[in-house]
Design an enzyme around this catalytic site. Structure first.
Site, PDB file in Angstrom:
ATOM      1  N   HIS A 247      43.710  49.135 -67.573  1.00  0.00           N
ATOM      2  CA  HIS A 247      44.181  50.521 -67.505  1.00  0.00           C
ATOM      3  C   HIS A 247      45.014  50.723 -66.259  1.00  0.00           C
ATOM      4  CE1 HIS A 247      40.808  50.467 -64.714  1.00  0.00           C
ATOM      5  NE2 HIS A 247      41.361  51.535 -64.144  1.00  0.00           N
ATOM      6  N   ASP A 249      45.415  53.756 -63.400  1.00  0.00           N
ATOM      7  CA  ASP A 249      44.675  54.964 -63.033  1.00  0.00           C
ATOM      8  C   ASP A 249      45.565  56.185 -63.293  1.00  0.00           C
ATOM      9  OD1 ASP A 249      42.526  53.433 -62.203  1.00  0.00           O
ATOM     10  OD2 ASP A 249      43.223  53.310 -60.130  1.00  0.00           O
ATOM     11  N   HIS A 303      45.400  47.208 -64.294  1.00  0.00           N
ATOM     12  CA  HIS A 303      44.371  46.393 -63.647  1.00  0.00           C
ATOM     13  C   HIS A 303      43.080  46.471 -64.463  1.00  0.00           C
ATOM     14  CE1 HIS A 303      44.133  50.459 -61.926  1.00  0.00           C
ATOM     15  NE2 HIS A 303      42.845  50.247 -61.712  1.00  0.00           N
ATOM     16  N   ARG A 313      27.842  43.443 -59.361  1.00  0.00           N
ATOM     17  CA  ARG A 313      29.022  43.718 -58.524  1.00  0.00           C
ATOM     18  C   ARG A 313      29.145  45.227 -58.336  1.00  0.00           C
ATOM     19  NH1 ARG A 313      34.621  44.858 -59.834  1.00  0.00           N
ATOM     20  NH2 ARG A 313      35.769  44.616 -57.899  1.00  0.00           N
TER      21      ARG A 313
HETATM   22  C1  LIG Z   1      37.916  53.029 -67.508  1.00  0.00           C
HETATM   23  C2  LIG Z   1      38.340  54.254 -67.510  1.00  0.00           C
HETATM   24  C3  LIG Z   1      37.613  55.466 -66.963  1.00  0.00           C
HETATM   25  C4  LIG Z   1      38.732  56.397 -66.727  1.00  0.00           C
HETATM   26  C5  LIG Z   1      39.544  56.174 -67.939  1.00  0.00           C
HETATM   27  C6  LIG Z   1      39.649  54.667 -67.962  1.00  0.00           C
HETATM   28  O1  LIG Z   1      39.912  54.131 -69.222  1.00  0.00           O
HETATM   29  C7  LIG Z   1      40.682  54.311 -66.892  1.00  0.00           C
HETATM   30  C8  LIG Z   1      40.677  55.190 -65.684  1.00  0.00           C
HETATM   31  C9  LIG Z   1      39.391  55.936 -65.406  1.00  0.00           C
HETATM   32  C10 LIG Z   1      39.571  57.199 -64.625  1.00  0.00           C
HETATM   33  C11 LIG Z   1      39.489  56.986 -63.126  1.00  0.00           C
HETATM   34  C12 LIG Z   1      39.692  58.336 -62.435  1.00  0.00           C
HETATM   35  C13 LIG Z   1      38.883  59.451 -63.038  1.00  0.00           C
HETATM   36  C14 LIG Z   1      39.015  59.444 -64.576  1.00  0.00           C
HETATM   37  C15 LIG Z   1      38.356  60.673 -65.167  1.00  0.00           C
HETATM   38  C16 LIG Z   1      40.452  59.272 -64.938  1.00  0.00           C
HETATM   39  O2  LIG Z   1      41.251  60.148 -65.189  1.00  0.00           O
HETATM   40  O3  LIG Z   1      40.755  57.934 -64.970  1.00  0.00           O
HETATM   41  C17 LIG Z   1      38.478  58.119 -65.074  1.00  0.00           C
HETATM   42  C18 LIG Z   1      38.414  57.878 -66.566  1.00  0.00           C
HETATM   43  C19 LIG Z   1      37.110  58.261 -67.199  1.00  0.00           C
HETATM   44  O4  LIG Z   1      36.041  58.013 -66.640  1.00  0.00           O
HETATM   45  O5  LIG Z   1      37.119  58.772 -68.297  1.00  0.00           O
HETATM   46  O1  LIG Z   2      35.788  47.802 -59.876  1.00  0.00           O
HETATM   47  C1  LIG Z   2      36.953  47.531 -59.717  1.00  0.00           C
HETATM   48  O2  LIG Z   2      37.334  46.604 -59.002  1.00  0.00           O
HETATM   49  C2  LIG Z   2      38.024  48.338 -60.405  1.00  0.00           C
HETATM   50  C3  LIG Z   2      37.559  49.679 -60.905  1.00  0.00           C
HETATM   51  C4  LIG Z   2      38.676  50.512 -61.434  1.00  0.00           C
HETATM   52  O3  LIG Z   2      39.755  50.060 -61.700  1.00  0.00           O
HETATM   53  C5  LIG Z   2      38.439  51.963 -61.633  1.00  0.00           C
HETATM   54  O4  LIG Z   2      37.300  52.429 -61.416  1.00  0.00           O
HETATM   55  O5  LIG Z   2      39.412  52.661 -62.003  1.00  0.00           O
HETATM   56 FE   LIG Z   3      41.267  51.674 -61.936  1.00  0.00          FE
END
Ligand SMILES: C=C1C[C@]23C[C@@]1(O)CC[C@H]2[C@@]12CCC[C@@](C)(C(=O)O1)[C@H]2[C@@H]3C(=O)O
Ligand SMILES: O=C(O)CCC(=O)C(=O)O
Ligand SMILES: [Fe+2]
Length: 378
Positions: A247, A249, A303, A313
């Site tokens: 994904h 961010d 990433h 981890r």
């Molecule tokens: C793994 C994930 C959780 C996330 C959505 C995603 O697929 C990739 C980014 C994640 C993140 C990180 C910041 C806060 C969040 C709400 C966002 O907008 O992107 C979370 C997403 C989530 O938890 O739903």
């Molecule tokens: O745990 C990690 O190294 C990456 C986590 C990540 O990409 C995220 O929380 O958006």
């Molecule tokens: Fe991330």
């Protein structure tokens, strides 16, 4: 090996849970049991094209020394801004050292994670994240998606830098988990305050590198950010699953501290690369919202995180987000005859709603969001 991974980069939106699958017995991610299990539930098995590669080359990211910048040295500041700019044009990932954050606070922020994630599942569920919300405890995404589930647990909470001395983090954690989590709450309140300060310094460097001075620093001074504790239990079949799927961010800037185990990978030049753990460094990366704010000059990069069979981890992720009323519109200096506007105006809550309700974040979130916005507006 690398070829297998290259083809994994697709833009297919991921399946939200549907009615039919909800009729299956509910899947529970209880890490205390799953960490020993040799047979992974099918929902955690990623398609072959997306399965992880473990031995990947290391990403060459600059190690940017913030010491001179933080003490006001103009030459060191110019150097740091130049390095930040170069990294953000290439892939958007860099490391910062001499960042001014107390190493004891970082150690506590890691060790206090065990206090929460090692309690029984039923107790962690006091903070259960609800569908459509982005804060709380999530054991994988079992309630939200039915395939390509991440092998991890998370605890996320909102941070606000609006008022000086806000105790929003401490209050949320104490109120949801109970008074015995008071010290826990204090640690993450302090940690978020430090991350907010550090992120403003980095925003200043980003602004300098783009020739817009303190514009971004000021834009984020009253940020309303998200803190996430990522806890990846061991997995007996780590080559079948992912801790965090690929994904970008969606947020503005991520400041990540990973423990000594390793697992973060970044997709650059058509292959996956690792970013090795370094206790003294924070990994910083640009998110989609900053990519839009820079009018596409700086990259938000794909990433993911892989897991392993031996060790839990942990990573601490601070996601800098603008206040809800701020319009994401690049400064006029970054819009000209050569580079017209790449993305439409939007606010962070609009993008957040898109990723929570309509689209599972991937490498194409910003493009998909832009199309969605344009359809909605026409
Ligand atoms: C793994 C994930 C959780 C996330 C959505 C995603 O697929 C990739 C980014 C994640 C993140 C990180 C910041 C806060 C969040 C709400 C966002 O907008 O992107 C979370 C997403 C989530 O938890 O739903
Ligand atoms: O745990 C990690 O190294 C990456 C986590 C990540 O990409 C995220 O929380 O958006
Ligand atoms: Fe991330």
């Amino acid at each position: 090996m690398a070829i297998e991974c290259i083809s994994s980069i697709q833009s297919v939106p991921q399946t939200q849970k549907n009615h039919k699958e909800e009729e299956e017995p509910p899947l529970v991610f209880d890490a205390s049991l799953l960490r020993h299990q040799l047979h992974l539930p099918r929902q955690f098995i990623w398609p072959d094209e997306e399965k992880p590669c473990m031995n990947v080359p290391e990403l060459l990211v600059p190690l940017i020394d913030l010491g001179g910048f933080l003490s006001g040295d103009p030459i060191a500041t110019m150097k740091a801004a130049r390095l930040v700019g170069e990294a953000c044009q290439k892939h958007g990932f860099f490391l910062v050292v001499n960042h001014g954050i107390d190493p004891k606070l970082i150690s506590h922020a890691h060790s206090y994670m065990d206090d929460f994630f090692e309690i029984p599942l039923s107790q962690k569920q006091r903070a259960q994240r609800k569908t459509g919300e982005h804060c709380g405890y999530a054991s994988s995404f079992t309630g939200r998606f039915s395939s390509k589930l991440p092998w991890k647990e998370t605890l996320s909470f909102q941070y606000s830098a609006e008022e000086k001395s806000s105790t929003i983090v401490k209050d949320y954690l104490c109120n949801t988990l109970g008074q015995e989590f008071e010290q826990f709450g204090k640690v993450y309140q302090d940690y978020c305050d430090s991350m907010s300060t550090l992120s403003l310094g980095i925003m200043e460097l980003l602004g300098m590198s783009l020739g817009v001075g303190k514009v971004f620093r000021e834009f984020f001074e009253e940020n309303s950010s998200i803190m996430r504790l990522n806890y990846y239990p061991p997995c007996q079949k780590p080559d079948l699953t992912l801790g965090t799927g690929p994904h970008c961010d969606p947020t503005s800037l991520t400041i990540l501290h990973q423990d000594q185990v390793g697992g973060l990978q970044v997709f650059v030049d058509n292959e996956w690369h690792s970013i090795s753990p370094n206790f003294n460094a924070f990994v910083v990366n640009i998110g989609d919202t900053f990519m839009a704010l820079s009018n596409g000059r700086y990259k938000s990069c794909l990433h993911r995180a892989v897991v392993n069979s031996k060790t839990t981890r942990k990573s601490l992720a601070f996601f800098l987000c603008p206040n809800s009323d701020k319009v994401i519109s690049p400064p006029s200096e970054l819009v000209n005859d050569l580079t017209s506007r790449v993305y439409p105006d939007f606010t962070w809550p609009m993008l957040l709603e898109f990723t929570q309700k309509h689209y599972r974040a991937d490498m194409n979130t910003l493009e998909a969001f832009t199309n969605w916005l344009q359809h909605k507006r026409n």
